[in-house]
Design an enzyme around this catalytic site. Sequence first.
Site, PDB file in Angstrom:
ATOM      1  N   SER A   1      -4.120  -7.478  -8.353  1.00 52.65           N
ATOM      2  CA  SER A   1      -3.210  -6.885  -7.368  1.00 52.65           C
ATOM      3  C   SER A   1      -1.827  -7.476  -7.555  1.00 52.65           C
ATOM      4  O   SER A   1      -1.697  -8.636  -7.967  1.00 52.65           O
ATOM      5  CB  SER A   1      -3.694  -7.191  -5.949  1.00 52.65           C
ATOM      6  OG  SER A   1      -2.730  -6.796  -4.982  1.00 52.65           O
TER       7      SER A   1
ATOM      8  N   TYR B   1      -6.602 -12.526   0.601  1.00 49.90           N
ATOM      9  CA  TYR B   1      -6.753 -11.490  -0.428  1.00 49.90           C
ATOM     10  C   TYR B   1      -5.855 -11.811  -1.625  1.00 49.90           C
ATOM     11  O   TYR B   1      -6.289 -11.753  -2.774  1.00 49.90           O
ATOM     12  CB  TYR B   1      -6.394 -10.126   0.171  1.00 49.90           C
ATOM     13  CG  TYR B   1      -6.416  -8.990  -0.810  1.00 49.90           C
ATOM     14  CD1 TYR B   1      -7.615  -8.366  -1.143  1.00 49.90           C
ATOM     15  CD2 TYR B   1      -5.242  -8.531  -1.389  1.00 49.90           C
ATOM     16  CE1 TYR B   1      -7.635  -7.308  -2.044  1.00 49.90           C
ATOM     17  CE2 TYR B   1      -5.253  -7.480  -2.288  1.00 49.90           C
ATOM     18  CZ  TYR B   1      -6.454  -6.868  -2.614  1.00 49.90           C
ATOM     19  OH  TYR B   1      -6.473  -5.828  -3.498  1.00 49.90           O
TER      20      TYR B   1
ATOM     21  N   ILE C   1      -1.656   1.605  -2.981  1.00 51.92           N
ATOM     22  CA  ILE C   1      -2.371   2.798  -3.416  1.00 51.92           C
ATOM     23  C   ILE C   1      -2.765   3.586  -2.173  1.00 51.92           C
ATOM     24  O   ILE C   1      -3.341   3.026  -1.234  1.00 51.92           O
ATOM     25  CB  ILE C   1      -3.641   2.435  -4.230  1.00 51.92           C
ATOM     26  CG1 ILE C   1      -3.293   1.473  -5.368  1.00 51.92           C
ATOM     27  CG2 ILE C   1      -4.325   3.696  -4.753  1.00 51.92           C
ATOM     28  CD1 ILE C   1      -2.250   1.960  -6.336  1.00 51.92           C
TER      29      ILE C   1
END
Length: 144
Positions: free
Chosen positions: A22, A36, A69
């Site tokens: 990411s 994350y 996204i």
Amino acid sequence: MDRALVPAMIAQGAGVVVHVTSIQARLPLPEATTAYAAAKAALSVYSKSLAKEVSPKGVRVVRVAPGWIETEASVRLTERVAAEAGTDLDGGRRIIMDSLGGVPIGRPSTPDEVANLIAFVASDRAASITGTEYVIDGGTVPTA
């Protein structure tokens, strides 16, 4: 998955591992996604190491780092942001893009765009590509 699949790839002398990282590994959003971002950064470092280990044995390792996204989950987030700000869906998108520091193409990427990149890096057309990361973020992460 790597522990289960990479040994067979090594045994056959060919294979491709694609890890989805990411942009948050480089551009974390501390107000929402620190854990994350840290996990994706760790996956990126692990992938680099794995590539050095297994590429000489015929197994390529490539990272794909998506930005924002427009998945079903991100649409729900956009709707929630819009409702909290008292605006419409486009207003919610603008708020999210601003929180990312801007998305130069003016929209999130689509799942199909990410899938197309993954299909390419996994294909024979990318046979000499290993140990690298492809960012697909609409230009969000500034480059030098």
